[in-house]
Enzyme design. Structure first.
Site, PDB file in Angstrom:
ATOM      1  N   GLY A  89      -0.090  -8.498  30.319  1.00  0.00           N
ATOM      2  CA  GLY A  89      -0.182  -7.910  29.133  1.00  0.00           C
ATOM      3  C   GLY A  89       1.657  -7.562  28.759  1.00  0.00           C
ATOM      4  O   GLY A  89       2.428  -8.239  29.155  1.00  0.00           O
ATOM      5  N   SER A 121       0.421 -12.409  35.742  1.00  0.00           N
ATOM      6  CA  SER A 121       1.481 -12.217  34.762  1.00  0.00           C
ATOM      7  C   SER A 121       2.212 -10.884  35.019  1.00  0.00           C
ATOM      8  O   SER A 121       2.667 -10.731  36.069  1.00  0.00           O
ATOM      9  CB  SER A 121       0.962 -12.273  33.450  1.00  0.00           C
ATOM     10  OG  SER A 121       1.888 -12.638  32.429  1.00  0.00           O
ATOM     11  N   ALA A 122       2.131  -9.944  33.982  1.00  0.00           N
ATOM     12  CA  ALA A 122       2.671  -8.658  34.430  1.00  0.00           C
ATOM     13  C   ALA A 122       2.044  -7.968  35.545  1.00  0.00           C
ATOM     14  O   ALA A 122       2.975  -7.158  36.349  1.00  0.00           O
ATOM     15  CB  ALA A 122       2.398  -7.567  33.051  1.00  0.00           C
ATOM     16  N   HIS A 158       5.048 -17.126  34.370  1.00  0.00           N
ATOM     17  CA  HIS A 158       4.866 -18.089  32.987  1.00  0.00           C
ATOM     18  C   HIS A 158       6.373 -18.768  32.984  1.00  0.00           C
ATOM     19  O   HIS A 158       7.084 -19.241  32.047  1.00  0.00           O
ATOM     20  CB  HIS A 158       4.898 -17.288  31.818  1.00  0.00           C
ATOM     21  CG  HIS A 158       3.623 -16.579  31.371  1.00  0.00           C
ATOM     22  ND1 HIS A 158       2.643 -17.000  31.008  1.00  0.00           N
ATOM     23  CD2 HIS A 158       3.459 -15.314  31.731  1.00  0.00           C
ATOM     24  CE1 HIS A 158       1.766 -16.226  30.896  1.00  0.00           C
ATOM     25  NE2 HIS A 158       2.385 -14.964  31.543  1.00  0.00           N
ATOM     26  N   GLU A 193       3.070 -21.851  34.853  1.00  0.00           N
ATOM     27  CA  GLU A 193       1.716 -21.719  34.580  1.00  0.00           C
ATOM     28  C   GLU A 193       0.824 -22.444  35.432  1.00  0.00           C
ATOM     29  O   GLU A 193       0.994 -23.717  35.707  1.00  0.00           O
ATOM     30  CB  GLU A 193       1.531 -21.667  33.114  1.00  0.00           C
ATOM     31  CG  GLU A 193       2.175 -20.702  32.255  1.00  0.00           C
ATOM     32  CD  GLU A 193       1.906 -20.499  30.752  1.00  0.00           C
ATOM     33  OE1 GLU A 193       1.592 -21.542  30.425  1.00  0.00           O
ATOM     34  OE2 GLU A 193       2.180 -19.505  30.198  1.00  0.00           O
TER      35      GLU A 193
END
Lengths: 235, 235
Positions: A89, A121-122, A158, A193
């Site tokens: 997020g 991700s985060a 990413h 990714e």
């Protein structure tokens, strides 16, 4: 320590958490476990919806999750956790919430003492010393950029090589070149990714078909692939 | 107040500062002026090189610049400036340097009292209340995200509509949706490359062939074009 740090939840055109599902299963093993899920990076999704989305996928591989927002005392929830999962997020929003709930030190200590950690991700970014290699928008201001610092290097999740056609903004490589100019002693792993890092004590493996791109001040970026030696990142 | 806030220095495939050159000339007029240039957003370029790059282009339109790094006292340099120019680069690094040099209030007061201001990319972002709509990497930590706050709305420079093919990271629109969820009273102007805002006291015009995309919490994003009424942004 045992960490599975995943670049992204979802590959373009695939279902949510589909690409890492089998690797999460391998990481957690066959005995059913209940993981503590931290949904704080979610901004435009409610914590309940976020929890359900992740739960569905974990149930498919025989595991269960419970989101930290149901617990009265999040610090106690962390201390009792079997597994810790931090979803993606907004990284700034996530870090600010972790700081506001005074979770930085408890999560760090718990994971360093052996509790498995999964982040995408985060959630992969906050395992690093700081969030200074995030791609996210600084929509909220954390007290500091210092994160869990469970691993000694930075991840850029990413990671991507090009801008869309006709766009002239800085490429990701240019942004990371700025980071290493200002932070000269830190490695940055551009994690494309569909790829992830599996860290088990002093070993580290890349999982996924695509290379990672490694940046360090004063060195040419290096492309490494699955099976290559990544131990230098941990020293 | 008079501001020319430009999305980007350079369009893909064009020379540096080429697309806004004529508009900068119109903004500054025909009488030769010497502008104070703030190069602090430059990370991988030296301040001297950055100054020369900008100077060359300004000389072509009959104006001159001097970079603030040559002045012993940057606050005095701001107070004496005829025009203030803030170039692009890394917005976090720029804001931290502005704060370290105690320039936030002096620049704000100078521009509010009528000194013309030109900024592109990071330099357009810092004219806003905060840098919370930047696309840049947080390579350095400013004391706060609060910027010059000369205008009451946020700009997202280099606004773009899509990710590169096959990339699943958040789109710019998704990132701005997160910002307005957390900052509900602020307009965000997605300023596409090749466009700029000309602000003169209580008037505001879009310059450039592409639309801007306007975001506000609780509203559908709106596309506006050159000639449309933008006054609502200033109230």
């Amino acid at each position: 320590m045992r960490l599975l740090l995943i670049s992204n939840s979802t590959n373009a055109g695939e279902a949510y958490l589909d690409h890492p599902k089998q690797h999460i299963k391998n990481f957690l093993g066959n005995t059913p476990r209940t993981a503590l899920f931290i949904p704080y990076a979610g901004v435009t999704i409610s914590f309940n919806d976020y929890e359900n989305r992740v739960k569905e996928r974990f149930n498919e591989i025989g595991h269960h999750i419970q989101s930290i927002h149901h617990f009265k005392d999040p610090v106690v929830a962390v201390k009792k956790a079997e597994v810790i999962i931090v979803g993606g997020g907004n990284t700034f929003y996530l870090l600010k919430s972790l700081q506001d709930h005074k979770l930085i030190k408890p999560v760090r200590e718990k994971v360093l003492s052996g509790t498995p950690y999964i982040g995408w991700s985060a959630g992969a970014n906050v395992a690093c010393p700081t969030i200074s290699t995030t791609n996210d928008m600084p929509i909220a201001q954390p007290a500091s950029f210092n994160a869990f610092h469970i691993i000694p290097f930075q991840i850029n999740p990413h990671y991507l090589d090009t801008n869309p056609d006709g766009h002239a903004g800085e490429t990701r490589e240019m942004r990371i070149e700025e980071f290493i100019k200002v932070n000269r002693n830190v490695f940055v792993v551009g994690l494309r990714e569909g790829t992830m890092l599996l860290i088990e004590n002093d070993t580290i493996q890349l999982i996924g078909a695509r290379n990672v791109r490694i940046f360090k001040f004063g060195h040419h970026p290096v492309e490494l692939k699955q099976g290559d030696d990544f131990k230098f990142l941990l020293t």
